[in-house]
Write a protein that holds these residues in place. Structure first.
Motif, PDB file in Angstrom:
ATOM      1  N   PRO A  36       0.867  -1.445   0.169  1.00  0.00           N
ATOM      2  CA  PRO A  36      -0.018  -0.044  -0.027  1.00  0.00           C
ATOM      3  C   PRO A  36       0.740   1.225   0.009  1.00  0.00           C
ATOM      4  CG  PRO A  36       0.096  -1.024   2.044  1.00  0.00           C
ATOM      5  CD  PRO A  36       0.770  -2.036   1.334  1.00  0.00           C
ATOM      6  N   GLU A  37       0.199   2.312  -0.503  1.00  0.00           N
ATOM      7  CA  GLU A  37       1.086   3.520  -0.714  1.00  0.00           C
ATOM      8  C   GLU A  37       0.427   4.344   0.442  1.00  0.00           C
ATOM      9  OE1 GLU A  37       0.636   5.465  -4.403  1.00  0.00           O
ATOM     10  OE2 GLU A  37       1.500   3.819  -5.502  1.00  0.00           O
ATOM     11  N   ILE A  38       1.330   4.768   1.243  1.00  0.00           N
ATOM     12  CA  ILE A  38       0.930   5.521   2.570  1.00  0.00           C
ATOM     13  C   ILE A  38       1.906   6.850   2.772  1.00  0.00           C
ATOM     14  CG2 ILE A  38       0.648   5.264   5.142  1.00  0.00           C
ATOM     15  CD1 ILE A  38       0.378   2.334   4.679  1.00  0.00           C
ATOM     16  N   THR A  39       1.368   7.963   2.855  1.00  0.00           N
ATOM     17  CA  THR A  39       2.303   9.066   2.999  1.00  0.00           C
ATOM     18  C   THR A  39       1.461   9.998   3.808  1.00  0.00           C
ATOM     19  OG1 THR A  39       0.894  10.083   1.317  1.00  0.00           O
ATOM     20  CG2 THR A  39       2.719   9.256   0.427  1.00  0.00           C
ATOM     21  N   GLY A  40       2.378  10.865   4.567  1.00  0.00           N
ATOM     22  CA  GLY A  40       2.054  11.920   5.375  1.00  0.00           C
ATOM     23  C   GLY A  40       1.835  11.386   6.878  1.00  0.00           C
ATOM     24  N   VAL A  41       1.990  10.114   7.210  1.00  0.00           N
ATOM     25  CA  VAL A  41       2.153   9.762   8.470  1.00  0.00           C
ATOM     26  C   VAL A  41       3.392   8.651   8.817  1.00  0.00           C
ATOM     27  CG1 VAL A  41      -0.145   9.965   8.830  1.00  0.00           C
ATOM     28  CG2 VAL A  41       0.679   7.624   7.898  1.00  0.00           C
ATOM     29  N   PRO A  42       3.940   8.734   9.887  1.00  0.00           N
ATOM     30  CA  PRO A  42       5.015   7.885  10.249  1.00  0.00           C
ATOM     31  C   PRO A  42       4.562   6.610  10.245  1.00  0.00           C
ATOM     32  CG  PRO A  42       4.587   9.403  12.082  1.00  0.00           C
ATOM     33  CD  PRO A  42       3.351   9.585  11.207  1.00  0.00           C
ATOM     34  N   ILE A  43       5.479   5.617   9.602  1.00  0.00           N
ATOM     35  CA  ILE A  43       5.262   4.417   9.264  1.00  0.00           C
ATOM     36  C   ILE A  43       6.474   3.582   9.613  1.00  0.00           C
ATOM     37  CG2 ILE A  43       5.661   4.589   7.026  1.00  0.00           C
ATOM     38  CD1 ILE A  43       3.206   2.391   6.805  1.00  0.00           C
ATOM     39  N   ASP A  44       6.467   2.305  10.386  1.00  0.00           N
ATOM     40  CA  ASP A  44       7.589   1.398  10.320  1.00  0.00           C
ATOM     41  C   ASP A  44       7.552   0.199   9.442  1.00  0.00           C
ATOM     42  OD1 ASP A  44       9.745   0.197  11.523  1.00  0.00           O
ATOM     43  OD2 ASP A  44       8.492  -0.956  13.360  1.00  0.00           O
ATOM     44  N   VAL A  45       8.395   0.335   8.640  1.00  0.00           N
ATOM     45  CA  VAL A  45       8.230  -0.756   7.354  1.00  0.00           C
ATOM     46  C   VAL A  45       9.039  -1.934   7.889  1.00  0.00           C
ATOM     47  CG1 VAL A  45       8.571  -1.105   5.041  1.00  0.00           C
ATOM     48  CG2 VAL A  45       7.470   0.964   5.967  1.00  0.00           C
ATOM     49  N   VAL A  46       8.694  -2.976   8.051  1.00  0.00           N
ATOM     50  CA  VAL A  46       9.391  -4.288   8.355  1.00  0.00           C
ATOM     51  C   VAL A  46       9.417  -5.254   7.300  1.00  0.00           C
ATOM     52  CG1 VAL A  46       9.880  -6.237  10.157  1.00  0.00           C
ATOM     53  CG2 VAL A  46       9.155  -3.718  10.753  1.00  0.00           C
ATOM     54  N   ASP A  47      10.431  -5.593   6.552  1.00  0.00           N
ATOM     55  CA  ASP A  47      10.431  -6.346   5.321  1.00  0.00           C
ATOM     56  C   ASP A  47      10.610  -7.955   5.949  1.00  0.00           C
ATOM     57  OD1 ASP A  47      10.582  -7.992   3.159  1.00  0.00           O
ATOM     58  OD2 ASP A  47      11.917  -6.635   2.026  1.00  0.00           O
ATOM     59  N   LEU A  48       9.604  -8.775   5.901  1.00  0.00           N
ATOM     60  CA  LEU A  48       9.804  -9.967   6.312  1.00  0.00           C
ATOM     61  C   LEU A  48      10.620 -10.810   5.262  1.00  0.00           C
ATOM     62  CD1 LEU A  48       6.372 -10.788   8.333  1.00  0.00           C
ATOM     63  CD2 LEU A  48       8.740  -9.818   8.972  1.00  0.00           C
TER      64      LEU A  48
END
Length: 386
Positions: A36-48
């Protein structure tokens, strides 16, 4: 902060394939095939990186205040620490009292349930203990279940055990009826969780109750049925009659000659077509006494880590993950009527476990990381770091 788990091989517990799972506010917001494309908010991306993502385990038989005491006051076990659960992949527990329902109380049990909730786990309780008349908070089993939110039913009432109160069938029927009616009143599980000792009577009382009362089969939830092979045979027969059975993940070192290892017991339920009637639990926090003619000859200490060991054992035996997972996850969630638990589904609670080499390496409970790289990053109030 949002958390996005990318490239997860999701078992929900049914296999979904490669998915991207978005978590926010303690819940699973989306499960998508495309990132998903998510912008404008903090996000922690964890690639499994293709590792398997499974639901958090539900351990429905845990001595959260500690168990034991059969060999004197010095043998009463302490309460397990928070990380004892989370490092095993356990994100939900149901606490209970055992042999000592005299100095340990339902009030103390509830205090520990609330403590675990404040530390990030999901937690509930059984009222009562081994003996009748029952240990309760309000003075009555039905009232405890009907009015105290965390209490799901009664447990672990001991039968076929020299440590039990030697209850009659009439007495057990009365308690089971209170559980059933309270469940109807509240929408809770309304279950009687039964400790099985190694006595010769086995599960005969439950068979008689099914034959002579109007109580539905789902009311009864016998545990420790793999402590001897004949008892497991009886349990499989009851599963065919609609009773949900609980197998205990006894440590292999504790096994006696006639005991059925938990993995073998699970395989027998799969072979018999009764997987939907099976839950597994650890007896965590409890002592594992071994008696001969009523005398204690040795003792061990159980932890929820036995569940992680059991899952690894099942996978090592070639059991597909989608068959191994339900007794740890979806089945106890459905049977105990725990909403939003036991499955990876949009809108469900973000209780998630990442498996590496068939064991939990990362664990998230209610949207918060508790274990990373196989090490606890959240600890209980009185735990010390390594």
């Amino acid at each position: 902060m949002l958390t996005l788990l990318t490239n997860a091989d999701v078992y929900a517990p049914a296999p979904l394939g490669r998915r991207h799972v978005l978590v926010a506010g303690g819940s699973i917001v989306s499960i998508t095939k495309r990132v998903p494309e998510i912008t404008g908010v903090p996000i922690d991306v964890v690639d499994l990186g293709g590792r398997r993502l499974v639901p958090g385990f539900i351990d429905a038989h845990v001595h959260v205040t500690g168990g034991g005491g059969e060999a004197g006051p010095e043998t009463a076990a302490p309460a397990p620490a928070l990380s004892r659960y989370t490092t095993a992949g356990v994100t939900s527990v149901v606490g209970l009292l055992g042999t000592d329902d005299t100095t340990r109380t339902t009030a103390g049990l509830l205090r520990q349930v609330y403590a675990l909730r404040r530390q990030g786990l999901s937690a509930w309780a059984w009222t009562g203990g081994y003996h009748l008349p029952p240990t309760t908070l309000t003075g009555a089993v039905r009232t405890d279940i009907a009015t105290v939110e965390p209490i799901l039913g009664f447990g672990e009432l001991a039968i076929s055990d020299h440590r039990s109160s030697q209850p009659t069938m009439h007495e057990v029927a009365r308690v089971a009826a209170d559980c059933h009616v309270a469940g109807l009143m509240t929408g809770k599980a309304g279950v009687l969780h039964l400790h099985l000792g190694d006595g010769a009577r086995g599960l005969g009382m439950i068979r008689d109750l099914l034959d002579t009362t109007e109580l539905p089969a789902r009311t009864f939830h016998p545990t420790h049925v793999n402590r001897r092979s004949g008892l497991l045979d009886e349990a499989l027969d009851l599963a065919a009659r609609g009773v949900t059975i609980d197998v205990t993940a006894f440590p292999p070192a504790f096994a006696t000659d006639d005991e059925v290892l938990a993995a073998k017991a699970v395989e027998r339920f799969i072979e018999a077509g009764h997987l939907a009637r099976l839950t597994v639990s650890s007896d965590g926090g409890g002592c594992l006494p071994h008696f001969r003619d009523g005398e204690l000859v040795r003792m061990d200490f159980a932890t929820s880590g036995a569940l992680a060991d059991l899952l690894a054992d099942l996978l090592g035996r070639g059991v597909p993950l989608e068959d191994a997972l339900p007794p740890f996850t979806a089945t106890p969630a459905h049977y105990l009527r725990l909403p939003n638990k036991g499955e990876i589904v949009e809108g469900g609670d973000a209780d998630l476990v990442v498996l590496g080499d068939d064991r939990p390496t990362e664990v998230m409970a209610r949207g918060r990381w508790h274990v990373r790289d196989s090490r606890p990053v959240v600890r209980g109030t009185f735990e010390t770091s390594d």
